[in-house]
Design a protein around this motif. Structure first.
Motif, PDB file in Angstrom:
ATOM      1  N   LEU A   1      -2.588   1.473   6.555  1.00 11.30           N
ATOM      2  CA  LEU A   1      -2.077   0.770   5.376  1.00 11.30           C
ATOM      3  C   LEU A   1      -2.714  -0.594   5.159  1.00 11.30           C
ATOM      4  O   LEU A   1      -2.451  -1.227   4.140  1.00 11.30           O
ATOM      5  N   VAL A   2      -3.540  -1.050   6.085  1.00 13.37           N
ATOM      6  CA  VAL A   2      -4.134  -2.384   5.963  1.00 13.37           C
ATOM      7  C   VAL A   2      -5.653  -2.313   5.962  1.00 13.37           C
ATOM      8  O   VAL A   2      -6.328  -2.817   5.081  1.00 13.37           O
ATOM      9  N   LYS A   3      -6.238  -1.667   6.968  1.00 12.78           N
ATOM     10  CA  LYS A   3      -7.692  -1.546   7.046  1.00 12.78           C
ATOM     11  C   LYS A   3      -8.110  -0.141   6.662  1.00 12.78           C
ATOM     12  O   LYS A   3      -7.328   0.618   6.086  1.00 12.78           O
ATOM     13  N   LYS A   4      -9.332   0.234   6.989  1.00  9.20           N
ATOM     14  CA  LYS A   4      -9.784   1.599   6.706  1.00  9.20           C
ATOM     15  C   LYS A   4      -9.063   2.571   7.632  1.00  9.20           C
ATOM     16  O   LYS A   4      -8.736   2.223   8.767  1.00  9.20           O
ATOM     17  N   PRO A   5      -8.843   3.800   7.153  1.00  6.91           N
ATOM     18  CA  PRO A   5      -8.196   4.775   8.027  1.00  6.91           C
ATOM     19  C   PRO A   5      -8.939   4.898   9.349  1.00  6.91           C
ATOM     20  O   PRO A   5     -10.164   4.955   9.388  1.00  6.91           O
ATOM     21  N   GLY A   6      -8.192   4.912  10.435  1.00  9.79           N
ATOM     22  CA  GLY A   6      -8.849   4.968  11.746  1.00  9.79           C
ATOM     23  C   GLY A   6      -8.022   5.752  12.736  1.00  9.79           C
ATOM     24  O   GLY A   6      -7.082   6.464  12.377  1.00  9.79           O
ATOM     25  N   GLN A   7      -8.370   5.599  13.995  1.00 10.51           N
ATOM     26  CA  GLN A   7      -7.680   6.334  15.046  1.00 10.51           C
ATOM     27  C   GLN A   7      -6.242   5.855  15.163  1.00 10.51           C
ATOM     28  O   GLN A   7      -5.956   4.661  15.093  1.00 10.51           O
ATOM     29  N   ARG A   8      -5.352   6.789  15.372  1.00 11.99           N
ATOM     30  CA  ARG A   8      -3.937   6.451  15.498  1.00 11.99           C
ATOM     31  C   ARG A   8      -3.672   5.813  16.851  1.00 11.99           C
ATOM     32  O   ARG A   8      -4.057   6.334  17.887  1.00 11.99           O
ATOM     33  N   GLN A   9      -3.014   4.662  16.833  1.00 11.78           N
ATOM     34  CA  GLN A   9      -2.645   3.973  18.068  1.00 11.78           C
ATOM     35  C   GLN A   9      -1.172   3.619  17.967  1.00 11.78           C
ATOM     36  O   GLN A   9      -0.794   2.616  17.370  1.00 11.78           O
TER      37      GLN A   9
ATOM     38  N   THR B   1       0.828  -1.210   0.000  1.00 12.10           N
ATOM     39  CA  THR B   1       0.000   0.000   0.000  1.00 12.10           C
ATOM     40  C   THR B   1       0.859   1.256   0.000  1.00 12.10           C
ATOM     41  O   THR B   1       0.579   2.217  -0.723  1.00 12.10           O
ATOM     42  N   SER B   2       1.913   1.256   0.810  1.00  9.07           N
ATOM     43  CA  SER B   2       2.782   2.436   0.870  1.00  9.07           C
ATOM     44  C   SER B   2       3.446   2.687  -0.472  1.00  9.07           C
ATOM     45  O   SER B   2       3.595   3.846  -0.894  1.00  9.07           O
ATOM     46  N   ARG B   3       3.818   1.619  -1.169  1.00 19.35           N
ATOM     47  CA  ARG B   3       4.411   1.795  -2.506  1.00 19.35           C
ATOM     48  C   ARG B   3       3.378   2.344  -3.478  1.00 19.35           C
ATOM     49  O   ARG B   3       3.694   3.201  -4.311  1.00 19.35           O
ATOM     50  N   ASN B   4       2.147   1.867  -3.362  1.00 18.79           N
ATOM     51  CA  ASN B   4       1.083   2.366  -4.231  1.00 18.79           C
ATOM     52  C   ASN B   4       0.779   3.840  -3.970  1.00 18.79           C
ATOM     53  O   ASN B   4       0.302   4.553  -4.857  1.00 18.79           O
ATOM     54  N   LEU B   5       1.060   4.276  -2.739  1.00 19.89           N
ATOM     55  CA  LEU B   5       0.840   5.679  -2.384  1.00 19.89           C
ATOM     56  C   LEU B   5       2.003   6.559  -2.821  1.00 19.89           C
ATOM     57  O   LEU B   5       1.997   7.767  -2.592  1.00 19.89           O
ATOM     58  N   GLY B   6       3.009   5.922  -3.437  1.00 25.53           N
ATOM     59  CA  GLY B   6       4.136   6.692  -3.955  1.00 25.53           C
ATOM     60  C   GLY B   6       5.323   6.789  -3.026  1.00 25.53           C
ATOM     61  O   GLY B   6       6.270   7.525  -3.292  1.00 25.53           O
ATOM     62  N   GLU B   7       5.294   6.043  -1.916  1.00 29.91           N
ATOM     63  CA  GLU B   7       6.410   6.071  -0.976  1.00 29.91           C
ATOM     64  C   GLU B   7       7.495   5.130  -1.485  1.00 29.91           C
ATOM     65  O   GLU B   7       7.357   3.913  -1.441  1.00 29.91           O
ATOM     66  N   ARG B   8       8.590   5.682  -1.962  1.00 29.36           N
ATOM     67  CA  ARG B   8       9.649   4.883  -2.567  1.00 29.36           C
ATOM     68  C   ARG B   8      10.986   4.985  -1.839  1.00 29.36           C
ATOM     69  O   ARG B   8      11.977   4.409  -2.293  1.00 29.36           O
ATOM     70  N   ASP B   9      11.022   5.731  -0.748  1.00 28.07           N
ATOM     71  CA  ASP B   9      12.272   5.853  -0.009  1.00 28.07           C
ATOM     72  C   ASP B   9      12.584   4.541   0.709  1.00 28.07           C
ATOM     73  O   ASP B   9      11.746   3.641   0.801  1.00 28.07           O
ATOM     74  N   HIS B  10      13.797   4.446   1.237  1.00 26.29           N
ATOM     75  CA  HIS B  10      14.194   3.244   1.960  1.00 26.29           C
ATOM     76  C   HIS B  10      13.290   3.040   3.172  1.00 26.29           C
ATOM     77  O   HIS B  10      12.908   4.010   3.837  1.00 26.29           O
ATOM     78  N   LEU B  11      12.957   1.803   3.458  1.00 26.98           N
ATOM     79  CA  LEU B  11      12.031   1.490   4.546  1.00 26.98           C
ATOM     80  C   LEU B  11      12.491   2.069   5.882  1.00 26.98           C
ATOM     81  O   LEU B  11      11.666   2.420   6.727  1.00 26.98           O
ATOM     82  N   SER B  12      13.799   2.197   6.076  1.00 31.94           N
ATOM     83  CA  SER B  12      14.316   2.717   7.347  1.00 31.94           C
ATOM     84  C   SER B  12      13.910   4.168   7.590  1.00 31.94           C
ATOM     85  O   SER B  12      13.964   4.654   8.720  1.00 31.94           O
ATOM     86  N   SER B  13      13.509   4.874   6.534  1.00 36.38           N
ATOM     87  CA  SER B  13      13.147   6.286   6.689  1.00 36.38           C
ATOM     88  C   SER B  13      11.694   6.482   7.111  1.00 36.38           C
ATOM     89  O   SER B  13      11.266   7.605   7.358  1.00 36.38           O
ATOM     90  N   TYR B  14      10.946   5.382   7.211  1.00 40.03           N
ATOM     91  CA  TYR B  14       9.533   5.483   7.569  1.00 40.03           C
ATOM     92  C   TYR B  14       9.286   5.003   8.996  1.00 40.03           C
ATOM     93  O   TYR B  14       9.986   4.130   9.506  1.00 40.03           O
ATOM     94  N   ARG B  15       8.244   5.571   9.590  1.00 39.80           N
ATOM     95  CA  ARG B  15       7.815   5.146  10.918  1.00 39.80           C
ATOM     96  C   ARG B  15       6.535   4.350  10.758  1.00 39.80           C
ATOM     97  O   ARG B  15       5.481   4.896  10.423  1.00 39.80           O
ATOM     98  N   LEU B  16       6.620   3.057  10.964  1.00 36.55           N
ATOM     99  CA  LEU B  16       5.461   2.174  10.855  1.00 36.55           C
ATOM    100  C   LEU B  16       5.085   1.686  12.240  1.00 36.55           C
ATOM    101  O   LEU B  16       5.948   1.265  13.015  1.00 36.55           O
ATOM    102  N   VAL B  17       3.796   1.728  12.558  1.00 34.68           N
ATOM    103  CA  VAL B  17       3.323   1.317  13.874  1.00 34.68           C
ATOM    104  C   VAL B  17       2.188   0.323  13.720  1.00 34.68           C
ATOM    105  O   VAL B  17       1.540   0.256  12.668  1.00 34.68           O
TER     106      VAL B  17
END
Length: 212
Positions: A106-114, A73-89
């Motif tokens: 990136l997996v389900k519908k956008p929701g509350q940040r946890q 999903t992140s690649r489809n959104l145009g995120e092409r930088d190295h994975l280390s530069s992203y914060r995934l939770v």
């Protein structure tokens, strides 16, 4: 610095089998391809290791399929930088890409940040399997350090440019820790023992050892 698969595994907490599996393509894409080389053998960069620690954190709470889907999903959104530069939770149910401005599901519908994982957690020691704790990324032992600007990121004795494995090999050859200073004056007895201990930890990630 080019880290072998074994060293990348030891510094990240992934097994060598996981590294091999994660660099294979799937419907949702590769989890992480080595930045330096995939053949004839895999060679990982320091930034690969940092990204792998994030993947291991995510894998402890989420399925591999969710991780692959999130990265796709992140690649489809145009995120092409190295994975280390992203914060995934993750909260175990979904995986989010978090920036200063927003959190994108990136997996389900956008929701509350946890926020469950933060960058400090990725660098700090953390357990991955029963009896196995991945050491601090920059200080895997009190007297051993990893600095991308020194010796290409290869683990060295703290305060020196002496590779930890050079010291560990001397001990393995029968040189007492008390005599290591004859070869490397800046290496203390305790540092020498920690080098041997860290070498034992790294060797535990050898594919042959892991498969036995």
């Amino acid at each position: 610095m080019a880290y072998s698969a074994k060293m990348a595994a030891a510094l990240s907490g992934a097994t060598t089998g996981q590294l091999r599996h994660w660099r294979r393509a799937a419907d949702a894409g590769v989890v992480l391809a080595p930045e330096i080389s995939r053949s004839p053998r895999a060679l990982y960069s320091f930034w690969d290791v940092l990204a792998l620690r994030t993947c291991v954190h995510l894998r402890n709470a989420s399925s591999l399929q969710k991780i692959r889907t999130a990265l796709g999903t992140s690649r489809n959104l145009g995120e092409r930088d190295h994975l280390s530069s992203y914060r995934l939770v993750t909260d175990g149910r979904t995986i989010q890409f978090v920036s200063d401005e927003e959190a994108i599901d990136l997996v389900k519908k956008p929701g509350q940040r946890q926020v469950v994982i933060v960058m400090g957690d990725v660098i700090e020691p953390f357990p991955v399997r029963a009896g196995v704790v991945v050491p601090h990324l920059f200080h895997p032992r009190t007297n051993i350090e990893v600095d991308p600007a020194m010796q290409g990121g290869h683990p060295v004795i703290k305060g020196t440019r002496v590779p930890y494995d050079a010291v560990a090999e001397l001990l393995a050859d029968g040189v007492p820790a008390e005599r290591i200073a004859d070869f490397y004056p800046a290496v203390s007895v305790e540092a020498a023992r920690e080098a041997a201990d860290f070498a034992k930890y790294v060797d535990s990630y050898d594919l042959a050892v892991r498969a036995s």
